[in-house]
Enzyme design. Structure first.
Site, PDB file in Angstrom:
ATOM      1  N   HIS A  93     -39.065  47.798 -15.363  1.00  0.00           N
ATOM      2  CA  HIS A  93     -39.035  49.272 -16.097  1.00  0.00           C
ATOM      3  C   HIS A  93     -40.863  49.346 -16.799  1.00  0.00           C
ATOM      4  O   HIS A  93     -41.064  49.480 -17.415  1.00  0.00           O
ATOM      5  CB  HIS A  93     -38.261  49.616 -17.273  1.00  0.00           C
ATOM      6  CG  HIS A  93     -37.846  50.728 -18.253  1.00  0.00           C
ATOM      7  ND1 HIS A  93     -39.265  51.513 -18.537  1.00  0.00           N
ATOM      8  CD2 HIS A  93     -37.201  52.114 -17.825  1.00  0.00           C
ATOM      9  CE1 HIS A  93     -38.607  52.469 -18.610  1.00  0.00           C
ATOM     10  NE2 HIS A  93     -37.630  52.628 -18.363  1.00  0.00           N
ATOM     11  N   GLU A 148     -41.449  52.294 -11.957  1.00  0.00           N
ATOM     12  CA  GLU A 148     -40.575  50.861 -12.066  1.00  0.00           C
ATOM     13  C   GLU A 148     -40.201  50.525 -10.917  1.00  0.00           C
ATOM     14  O   GLU A 148     -39.234  51.986  -9.731  1.00  0.00           O
ATOM     15  CB  GLU A 148     -39.169  51.471 -12.856  1.00  0.00           C
ATOM     16  CG  GLU A 148     -39.909  52.336 -14.524  1.00  0.00           C
ATOM     17  CD  GLU A 148     -38.556  53.168 -15.476  1.00  0.00           C
ATOM     18  OE1 GLU A 148     -37.924  52.518 -14.975  1.00  0.00           O
ATOM     19  OE2 GLU A 148     -39.070  54.642 -15.310  1.00  0.00           O
TER      20      GLU A 148
END
Ligand code: TA6
Length: 309
Positions: free
Chosen positions: A180, A282
């Protein structure tokens, strides 16, 4: 990595690492060392040209990546919490075995608020591997046996982060996952993200509406929370003097997230204007879950490269 009651000391396990990663070449003057970062046990990787990265044991989270010019490339919120009571806002959180709210588990899974163990440390090389396995707490929520490994390699001009998962149990399991990555930008409204044109996406910021990106590049003027499907070609982030190449392998999807002003204000660990200085790009398994048979392994990686301005 620490002497009882004493200062952290660097570890030297280069031969062990060479056995683990046969392609590894020791770079002159590169090193890894144990440090304390914001009160957390962490590892600093340094490369010969002056680039550095910091990886926390808590969450196996990359918290800083500075290129040789001293420029921080990852966003880390000024209000991020480092007391281990919550995931850290910024850097590169690891999401597994669930991405976001795509299932019954806590958001983004079970590993971002956990201490990982050092699996392989290569003093003399700017690479590090941390490991987290299923334990009683994870099995109460998710009854599967797994071993997850996060490998971080600092390059002169970039950072490679890989997540590997082994199914060490006797039943198949399915998972979603992400690296992320919070990328630092100077002004979000001046950012362009190239490489997603023509791809389909699901937009969680717009009621999970499906769409196809028809713009030559993505620009930002409001909240965005999209999962781009089958986004395997390299991306290019252009943000003023910052230019990054972003490529992945193993991860089929790319998530692009910025909460914008209203979403940011709702996050206790962000300053109100924080959204202007970040963009999450991400590497993800999010559109379809990945199934792993007993004994099988999966690996996905994200590579960030500083591009010449
Ligand atoms: O990856 C995007 C996302 O799933 C967004 O929906 C947003 O909520 C973000 O992650 C951050 O999640 P967090 O739990 O860290 O606040």
């Amino acid at each position: 990595m620490r002497r009882p009651g004493g200062e952290p000391r660097p570890r030297c396990c280069a031969r062990l690492f060479a056995a683990f990663a046969p392609n590894f070449r020791q770079e002159a003057m590169s090193k890894s060392e144990t440090i304390v970062f914001k009160g957390l046990e962490a590892y600093r990787l340094s490369s010969a040209n002056g680039a550095s990265a910091v990886v926390s044991r808590f969450g196996a989270q990359v918290l800083s990546w500075r290129t040789a010019d001293g420029c921080e490339q990852l966003f880390l919120s000024e209000r991020a919490r480092f007391d281990r009571s919550a995931p850290i806002r910024g850097g590169i959180p690891v999401c597994f075995p669930q991405f976001s709210g795509l299932g019954p588990l806590p958001k983004h899974g079970l590993l971002r608020s956990r201490d990982w163990a050092l699996a392989v440390d290569a003093d003399g090389a700017a690479t590090l591997c941390l490991e987290a396995a299923a334990d009683a707490a994870s099995q109460r929520l998710w009854p599967h046996r797994f071993v997850a490994r996060l490998e971080v390699s600092l390059r002169d001009d970039g950072l490679d982060v890989s997540l590997a998962v082994d199914n060490s149990g006797t039943d198949a399991f399915a998972f979603t996952a992400a690296l992320h990555s919070y990328l630092a930008v100077d002004a979000i409204d001046a950012v362009e993200l190239h490489g997603l044109a023509g791809l389909g996406y699901r937009d969680a910021a717009n009621g999970d509406a499906l769409g196809i990106d028809t713009e030559p590049c993505l620009r930002f003027a409001g909240e965005i929370d999209r999962v781009y499907h089958g986004a395997t070609a390299p991306l290019r982030l252009e943000a003023g003097s910052r230019r990054l190449g972003i490529s992945t392998s193993g991860f089929p999807d790319v998530v692009v997230w910025n909460p914008w002003a209203k979403g940011c204000a709702a996050l206790a660990d962000m300053v109100p204007e924080g959204y202007r200085r970040m963009l999450c790009v991400e590497a993800a398994v999010a559109h379809s879950a990945q199934t792993l048979a007993p004994g099988a392994s999966w690996r996905g990686s994200q590579r960030l490269r500083r591009l010449a301005a």
